[in-house]
Design a protein around this motif. Structure first.
Motif, short mmCIF file in Angstrom:
data_model
loop_
_atom_site.label_atom_id
_atom_site.label_comp_id
_atom_site.label_asym_id
_atom_site.label_seq_id
_atom_site.Cartn_x
_atom_site.Cartn_y
_atom_site.Cartn_z
N THR A 86 0.84 -1.19 0.00
CA THR A 86 0.00 0.00 0.00
C THR A 86 0.88 1.24 0.00
OG1 THR A 86 -1.74 -1.15 1.20
CG2 THR A 86 -1.75 1.24 1.31
N LEU A 87 0.56 2.21 -0.87
CA LEU A 87 1.31 3.47 -0.92
C LEU A 87 0.59 4.51 -0.08
CD1 LEU A 87 2.21 3.67 -4.72
CD2 LEU A 87 3.48 2.59 -2.87
N TYR A 88 1.35 5.23 0.76
CA TYR A 88 0.77 6.26 1.61
C TYR A 88 1.68 7.48 1.62
CZ TYR A 88 4.09 4.35 4.98
OH TYR A 88 5.23 3.90 5.59
N ALA A 89 1.10 8.63 1.99
CA ALA A 89 1.82 9.90 1.95
C ALA A 89 2.68 10.07 3.21
CB ALA A 89 0.84 11.05 1.84
N LEU A 90 3.92 10.54 3.01
CA LEU A 90 4.82 10.80 4.14
C LEU A 90 4.76 12.25 4.60
CD1 LEU A 90 7.96 8.76 3.07
CD2 LEU A 90 6.25 8.15 4.77
N HIS A 91 4.27 13.15 3.75
CA HIS A 91 4.10 14.55 4.14
C HIS A 91 2.94 15.14 3.34
CE1 HIS A 91 6.04 15.97 0.43
NE2 HIS A 91 6.95 15.04 0.64
N PRO A 92 2.37 16.27 3.80
CA PRO A 92 1.23 16.85 3.08
C PRO A 92 1.67 17.50 1.78
CG PRO A 92 1.80 18.22 4.95
CD PRO A 92 2.65 16.98 5.04
N GLY A 93 0.76 17.55 0.81
CA GLY A 93 1.06 18.17 -0.47
C GLY A 93 0.03 17.78 -1.52
N ARG A 94 0.49 17.79 -2.78
CA ARG A 94 -0.37 17.43 -3.91
C ARG A 94 0.11 16.14 -4.54
NH1 ARG A 94 -4.58 21.00 -5.85
NH2 ARG A 94 -4.37 22.87 -4.60
N LEU A 95 -0.83 15.35 -5.05
CA LEU A 95 -0.54 14.04 -5.62
C LEU A 95 -0.23 14.17 -7.10
CD1 LEU A 95 -0.56 11.01 -4.92
CD2 LEU A 95 -2.93 10.98 -5.61
N ILE A 96 0.88 13.54 -7.54
CA ILE A 96 1.30 13.58 -8.94
C ILE A 96 1.57 12.14 -9.40
CG2 ILE A 96 3.09 14.36 -10.54
CD1 ILE A 96 1.39 16.59 -9.55
N PHE A 97 1.04 11.78 -10.58
CA PHE A 97 1.33 10.50 -11.21
C PHE A 97 2.25 10.76 -12.39
CE2 PHE A 97 -2.73 9.73 -9.14
CZ PHE A 97 -2.50 8.51 -8.53
N GLU A 98 3.37 10.04 -12.46
CA GLU A 98 4.34 10.22 -13.53
C GLU A 98 4.49 8.92 -14.30
OE1 GLU A 98 9.08 11.33 -14.05
OE2 GLU A 98 8.26 10.84 -12.08
#
Length: 153
Positions: A86-98
């Motif tokens: 499972t992928l989870y965020a380590l800090h707040p921000g905006r999500l980007i898919f590359e």
């Protein structure tokens, strides 16, 4: 006697015993009133997999972004990986898919969480590129000018 009756005629005899006879002499755990049922093959996690948010969404710390089996989505900047991939965020921000190609040439998707300032500058660069392409009609005017210059020579 009651057990032989049940063995011969099935459920109907058992229903009659319930109505008229002494049911307590028969142990109910031996009586197959319901048929045999199959069991599950294992605890599979395939119903709620996939990305939970789209590109550009605001995320907070430890928010689950992608549930997956294996590494279909690769972790990028600001992303942690759980024991079940499972992928989870380590800090707040905006999500980007590359979209990238790995060393074997396969198309892969990398997930990043970038800060608000980086996201805004990225959006401004993208808009500036669109405006520049609109001024030259996507490079058509430049190619026409080059052709005219080559014809004049």
């Amino acid at each position: 006697m009651a057990w032989n009756c049940f063995r011969e005629t099935g459920k109907n005899c058992f229903r009659q015993l319930v109505r008229y006879g002494n049911v307590w002499s028969i142990q109910p755990s031996w009586i197959p009133v319901r048929g045999l049922r199959g069991s599950t093959k294992g605890n599979r996690r395939d119903t709620n997999t996939g990305p939970k948010y789209t590109q550009g969404k605001k995320v907070v710390v430890s928010q689950i972004l992608v549930r997956q089996t294996g590494t279909r989505f690769l972790p990028g900047y600001g992303i942690g990986v759980g024991r079940d991939f499972t992928l989870y965020a380590l800090h707040p921000g905006r999500l980007i898919f590359e979209k990238i190609r790995d060393k074997n040439g396969r198309k892969r998707t990398v997930v990043h969480v970038i800060t608000e300032e980086d996201y805004m500058t990225m959006q401004q660069k993208r808009l500036q590129k669109i405006v520049d392409n609109a001024k030259t009609l996507g490079g058509i005017l430049e190619s026409i000018e080059k052709q005219q210059v080559s014809l004049e020579k």
